[in-house]
Design an enzyme around this catalytic site. Structure first.
Site, PDB file in Angstrom:
ATOM      1  N   ASP A   1      -7.984  -5.235  -0.260  1.00 37.72           N
ATOM      2  CA  ASP A   1      -8.474  -6.080  -1.358  1.00 37.72           C
ATOM      3  C   ASP A   1      -8.105  -7.549  -1.218  1.00 37.72           C
ATOM      4  OD1 ASP A   1      -9.695  -4.029  -2.812  1.00 37.72           O
ATOM      5  OD2 ASP A   1      -7.772  -3.382  -3.614  1.00 37.72           O
TER       6      ASP A   1
ATOM      7  N   HIS B   1       0.842  -1.189   0.000  1.00 43.23           N
ATOM      8  CA  HIS B   1       0.000   0.000   0.000  1.00 43.23           C
ATOM      9  C   HIS B   1       0.875   1.235   0.000  1.00 43.23           C
ATOM     10  CE1 HIS B   1      -3.142   2.848   1.027  1.00 43.23           C
ATOM     11  NE2 HIS B   1      -3.973   1.927   0.560  1.00 43.23           N
TER      12      HIS B   1
HETATM   13  N1  CMC Z   1       4.182  -7.611  -4.931  1.00 46.27           N
HETATM   14  C1  CMC Z   1       5.528  -7.617  -5.078  1.00 46.27           C
HETATM   15  N2  CMC Z   1       6.317  -6.525  -4.902  1.00 46.27           N
HETATM   16  C2  CMC Z   1       5.687  -5.382  -4.567  1.00 46.27           C
HETATM   17  C3  CMC Z   1       4.286  -5.304  -4.392  1.00 46.27           C
HETATM   18  C4  CMC Z   1       3.533  -6.483  -4.588  1.00 46.27           C
HETATM   19  N3  CMC Z   1       2.211  -6.464  -4.433  1.00 46.27           N
HETATM   20  N4  CMC Z   1       3.936  -4.032  -4.067  1.00 46.27           N
HETATM   21  C5  CMC Z   1       5.073  -3.336  -4.042  1.00 46.27           C
HETATM   22  N5  CMC Z   1       6.135  -4.134  -4.338  1.00 46.27           N
HETATM   23  C6  CMC Z   1       7.561  -3.754  -4.343  1.00 46.27           C
HETATM   24  C7  CMC Z   1       7.906  -2.958  -5.594  1.00 46.27           C
HETATM   25  O1  CMC Z   1       8.340  -3.811  -6.641  1.00 46.27           O
HETATM   26  C8  CMC Z   1       9.011  -2.065  -5.081  1.00 46.27           C
HETATM   27  O2  CMC Z   1      10.180  -2.840  -4.953  1.00 46.27           O
HETATM   28  P1  CMC Z   1      11.652  -2.149  -5.185  1.00 46.27           P
HETATM   29  O3  CMC Z   1      11.763  -1.117  -4.091  1.00 46.27           O
HETATM   30  O4  CMC Z   1      12.606  -3.276  -5.077  1.00 46.27           O
HETATM   31  O5  CMC Z   1      11.587  -1.548  -6.562  1.00 46.27           O
HETATM   32  C9  CMC Z   1       8.553  -1.732  -3.636  1.00 46.27           C
HETATM   33  O6  CMC Z   1       7.749  -2.857  -3.242  1.00 46.27           O
HETATM   34  C10 CMC Z   1       7.740  -0.459  -3.522  1.00 46.27           C
HETATM   35  O7  CMC Z   1       6.632  -0.540  -4.434  1.00 46.27           O
HETATM   36  P2  CMC Z   1       6.022   0.684  -5.217  1.00 46.27           P
HETATM   37  O8  CMC Z   1       5.302   0.178  -6.417  1.00 46.27           O
HETATM   38  O9  CMC Z   1       7.065   1.741  -5.414  1.00 46.27           O
HETATM   39  O10 CMC Z   1       4.999   1.232  -4.131  1.00 46.27           O
HETATM   40  P3  CMC Z   1       3.791   2.181  -4.426  1.00 46.27           P
HETATM   41  O11 CMC Z   1       3.487   2.870  -3.141  1.00 46.27           O
HETATM   42  O12 CMC Z   1       4.040   3.024  -5.623  1.00 46.27           O
HETATM   43  O13 CMC Z   1       2.603   1.158  -4.819  1.00 46.27           O
HETATM   44  C11 CMC Z   1       0.780  -0.332  -4.703  1.00 46.27           C
HETATM   45  C12 CMC Z   1       1.596   0.745  -3.963  1.00 46.27           C
HETATM   46  C13 CMC Z   1      -0.486  -0.626  -3.890  1.00 46.27           C
HETATM   47  C14 CMC Z   1       0.349   0.183  -6.076  1.00 46.27           C
HETATM   48  C15 CMC Z   1       1.657  -1.614  -4.837  1.00 46.27           C
HETATM   49  O14 CMC Z   1       1.993  -2.098  -3.560  1.00 46.27           O
HETATM   50  C16 CMC Z   1       0.968  -2.713  -5.660  1.00 46.27           C
HETATM   51  O15 CMC Z   1       1.060  -2.711  -6.883  1.00 46.27           O
HETATM   52  N6  CMC Z   1       0.240  -3.676  -4.971  1.00 46.27           N
HETATM   53  C17 CMC Z   1      -0.512  -4.675  -5.701  1.00 46.27           C
HETATM   54  C18 CMC Z   1      -1.844  -4.094  -6.164  1.00 46.27           C
HETATM   55  C19 CMC Z   1      -2.821  -3.898  -5.033  1.00 46.27           C
HETATM   56  O16 CMC Z   1      -3.035  -4.753  -4.203  1.00 46.27           O
HETATM   57  N7  CMC Z   1      -3.481  -2.709  -5.031  1.00 46.27           N
HETATM   58  C20 CMC Z   1      -4.523  -2.377  -4.045  1.00 46.27           C
HETATM   59  C21 CMC Z   1      -4.108  -1.253  -3.170  1.00 46.27           C
HETATM   60  S1  CMC Z   1      -5.175  -1.081  -1.719  1.00 46.27           S
HETATM   61  C22 CMC Z   1      -6.738  -0.694  -2.344  1.00 46.27           C
HETATM   62  C23 CMC Z   1      -6.822   0.694  -2.850  1.00 46.27           C
HETATM   63  O17 CMC Z   1      -7.121   1.595  -2.078  1.00 46.27           O
HETATM   64  O18 CMC Z   1      -6.587   0.904  -4.047  1.00 46.27           O
END
Ligand code: CMC
Length: 426
Positions: free
Chosen positions: A362, A305
């Site tokens: 989710d 998140h």
């Molecule tokens: N699985 C594997 N690796 C992950 C995941 C995941 N679900 N989420 C983040 N990471 C890793 C990412 O690859 C990165 O690694 P590194 O630092 O080595 O490059 C690190 O964690 C930080 O991730 P980020 O994408 O920079 O973080 P963000 O804050 O931009 O993204 C997120 C947050 C929710 C989009 C992401 O965690 C994600 O894609 N999760 C899966 C989709 C999901 O479950 N979304 C629902 C969110 S909650 C409901 C809502 O309100 O939308």
């Protein structure tokens, strides 16, 4: 309180804003003007506050979520979704009389124009319900043009009530279209949530009886999704609304933003992922490895998140609720076991621990939706139904605070000026 920025030997003093939970924000609104062009750059707005808001507080480090000061745990256990909607939109929990009036106003608006059916008819049956709901929400404007100009409190109230009344009809119709069932008009003698269930599930040749377990589970899920401060879809609603586009189209844009798998679309993606793992023999380790492999685009859906870096309080409540609902309904869903196994492995895995990745709202919600008989493609629509009062309250706050039109800046990185070359000389 002020903060200073130093650039090319000059200092710029900027005011610091203090929130009611002691959060500080450097107000940079004067920076570009006083510095002759200096802006801040923050991809994905990871550190940028876009507004001051009195609606929802969340502390991602401590796992706290509160609507108007009330904890999500207390609201989920004690309130009805309509009470929470009122709280979010008007700032206080309603008295019995206020709630009755609010519900009665909504019921009076709970039919949509029959011509809307022609638009619904135009979609193929296979259309994703999120696209249908977004389009129909936009189309509602054509039948309710007075909802666009909301300069008076009364006009604003009327458009809010209309949307709270008609949006669930559109969501239920999108599902009935998708599942090949005749449309239903609801029943104004039912509560707000029970009426949603009736519009979704009533069979044309059978009476519909609300199952209290189903009703209470849906009530809780809708409350847990009702607001989440400045996330992607809410920011979209606020920014579209800031151009003084009406409420309905701002919400339609919010629905589109929510659809993406990194946002609300994750609930559908989670079930599809869990199903794929099940079909693949239940080898969770294989999928954990894929999620950690930087060459593989696969992510563990329902994990991570932007704001929660400890745990998502909504996920805790939903996990407990998933166990209760499945037991109460006598359903054994093998994907619940797979989900729990994945969670356990992830919580012990260094990759996930280092990045503070925990189950989000989710991860378990789809398992409950499925137990309630809701088709997978409708999961994100259910999220939208829950988020509707949050979007409305944020849009209302934005309009009442008279926020300027949302218009970010950029750092241009393209070509410098060059002379035009005629087509035959290129
Ligand atoms: N699985 C594997 N690796 C992950 C995941 C995941 N679900 N989420 C983040 N990471 C890793 C990412 O690859 C990165 O690694 P590194 O630092 O080595 O490059 C690190 O964690 C930080 O991730 P980020 O994408 O920079 O973080 P963000 O804050 O931009 O993204 C997120 C947050 C929710 C989009 C992401 O965690 C994600 O894609 N999760 C899966 C989709 C999901 O479950 N979304 C629902 C969110 S909650 C409901 C809502 O309100 O939308």
């Amino acid at each position: 309180m002020t903060a200073k920025i130093e650039f090319e030997g000059k200092q710029y003093e900027l005011p610091v804003v203090l929130g009611s939970e002691n959060e500080y924000g450097i107000d940079i609104s004067s920076l570009r003007g006083t510095s002759g062009g200096l802006i801040t750059l923050d991809r994905g707005f990871k550190n940028t506050g876009s507004c001051e808001s009195a609606i929802t507080f969340l502390d991602g480090e401590k796992g706290i979520l509160r609507y108007r000061g009330y904890s999500i745990e207390e609201l989920a256990d004690n309130a009805s979704f309509l009470e929470v909607a009122y709280l979010l939109i008007f700032g206080e929990l309603p008295t019995e009389t206020e709630l009755e009036k609010f519900h009665s106003d909504i019921k009076k608006e709970s039919l949509v124009d029959e011509e809307m059916k022609k638009i619904l008819d135009g979609f193929p049956r296979s259309a994703h319900p999120m696209g249908v709901v977004s389009s129909l929400t936009s189309a509602l404007v054509a039948f309710n043009p007075t909802t666009v100009d909301v300069r008076s409190e009364e006009a604003m109230y009327k458009s809010i009530v209309k949307l709270l009344a008609k949006f669930p009809v559109l969501c239920a119709w999108a599902m009935r279209k998708n599942t090949g069932q005749p449309l239903d008009y609801g029943d104004t003698s039912l509560g707000y949530v029970d009426n949603i269930l009736k519009m979704m599930f009533k069979k044309a040749n059978e009476e519909y009886k609300v199952n209290p377990v189903v009703s209470s589970a849906l009530n809780k899920l809708l409350i847990l999704h009702a607001d989440h401060e400045q996330n992607c879809s809410t920011s979209t609603v606020r920014i579209v609304g800031s151009s003084h586009a009406g409420l309905f189209v701002s919400i339609s844009a919010g629905v589109s933003a929510l659809w993406g798998p990194l946002h609300g679309g994750a609930n559908q993606a989670v079930i599809e992922m869990l199903e794929a793992i099940k079909e693949d023999g239940g080898d969770t380790k294989k999928y954990m490895a894929k999620a950690k492999d930087k060459e593989d685009p696969f992510r563990l859906m329902g994990f991570g998140h932007r704001v929660y870096k400890n745990f998502d309080p909504r996920a805790r409540i939903i996990k407990k609720s998933a166990d209760e609902v499945l037991t109460d309904l006598g359903i054994e869903d093998p994907v619940l076991g797979i989900a729990k196994g994945l969670e356990k492995e992830a919580l012990e895995d260094q990759y996930f621990v280092d990045r503070k990745l925990y189950p989000n709202v989710d991860f378990y919600s789809g398992i409950i939706y499925r137990a309630l008989g809701i088709p997978t493609e409708m999961f994100t629509v259910m999220f939208a139904l829950g988020r509707l009062p949050g979007w409305i309250s944020q849009w209302k706050e934005m309009r009442q605070q008279k926020e300027p039109i949302g218009r970010p800046r950029q750092i241009y990185t393209g070509a410098n000026h060059r002379a035009f070359v005629p087509l035959n000389e290129r």
